[in-house]
Scaffold this motif. Structure first.
Motif, PDB file in Angstrom:
ATOM      1  N   TRP A  59      -3.478   0.680  -3.534  1.00  0.00           N
ATOM      2  CA  TRP A  59      -3.660  -0.518  -2.705  1.00  0.00           C
ATOM      3  C   TRP A  59      -3.539  -1.781  -3.565  1.00  0.00           C
ATOM      4  N   CYS A 116      -1.570   1.648  11.002  1.00  0.00           N
ATOM      5  CA  CYS A 116      -0.496   1.798  10.001  1.00  0.00           C
ATOM      6  C   CYS A 116      -0.268   3.255   9.591  1.00  0.00           C
ATOM      7  N   CYS A 160      -7.489  -5.411   5.416  1.00  0.00           N
ATOM      8  CA  CYS A 160      -8.948  -5.272   5.530  1.00  0.00           C
ATOM      9  C   CYS A 160      -9.527  -4.379   4.436  1.00  0.00           C
ATOM     10  N   PRO A 163      -7.270  -0.449  11.667  1.00  0.00           N
ATOM     11  CA  PRO A 163      -7.244  -1.231  12.903  1.00  0.00           C
ATOM     12  C   PRO A 163      -5.840  -1.613  13.343  1.00  0.00           C
ATOM     13  N   ILE A 215       0.864  -1.182   0.000  1.00  0.00           N
ATOM     14  CA  ILE A 215       0.000   0.000   0.000  1.00  0.00           C
ATOM     15  C   ILE A 215       0.898   1.228   0.000  1.00  0.00           C
TER      16      ILE A 215
HETATM   17  S1  SF4 Z   1      -5.773  -2.459   4.644  1.00  0.00           S
HETATM   18 FE1  SF4 Z   1      -6.658  -2.197   6.719  1.00  0.00          FE
HETATM   19  S2  SF4 Z   1      -5.038  -2.790   8.160  1.00  0.00           S
HETATM   20 FE2  SF4 Z   1      -4.077  -2.469   6.143  1.00  0.00          FE
HETATM   21  S3  SF4 Z   1      -3.325  -0.358   6.203  1.00  0.00           S
HETATM   22 FE3  SF4 Z   1      -5.396  -0.336   5.262  1.00  0.00          FE
HETATM   23  S4  SF4 Z   1      -6.833   0.001   6.967  1.00  0.00           S
HETATM   24 FE4  SF4 Z   1      -4.857  -0.598   7.849  1.00  0.00          FE
END
Ligand code: SF4
Ligand code: SF4
Length: 94
Positions: A80, A46, A65, A43, A22
């Motif tokens: 992402w 990060c 998530c 959660p 990400i």
């Molecule tokens: S995918 Fe979920 S755990 Fe990963 S950085 Fe994004 S919000 Fe945080």
């Protein structure tokens, strides 16, 4: 009932060094983002808001998530991808 932090401790994470899955596309946009909602919605914690208004992302411990991808709706500033095979979160240890 366990706390979230205790449950997260049961997970394991394999870091893909130098290849975060990400990324923040444009750091300048984060400095202009009114709510910086990623810093409170992730959660795994990060995203961190810094005193200078910037936001720092560390994908270590990411739970995959997808929240940050959705919540960044004002600027669409999150790039992402899934981690490469063999890397990332491994759920339910312990
Ligand atoms: S995918 Fe979920 S755990 Fe990963 S950085 Fe994004 S919000 Fe945080
Ligand atoms: S929500 Fe998006 S634009 Fe706002 S601080 Fe987070 S990543 Fe940057």
């Amino acid at each position: 009932m366990s706390k979230v932090e205790e449950k997260l401790f049961q997970d394991r994470y394999r870091v893909d060094v130098g290849r975060p899955h990400i990324a923040i596309k444009n750091a300048e946009l984060c400095a202009q983002c009114s709510n910086q909602q990623c810093t409170v919605c992730c959660p795994a914690g990060c995203y961190t808001a810094e005193a200078n208004g910037r936001v720092v992302l560390s994908t270590d411990g990411c739970l995959e998530c997808g929240t940050c991808r959705i919540i960044c709706d004002e600027h669409r500033n999150v790039e992402w991808e899934w981690p490469r095979g063999g890397f990332g979160i491994l759920f339910k240890f312990g």
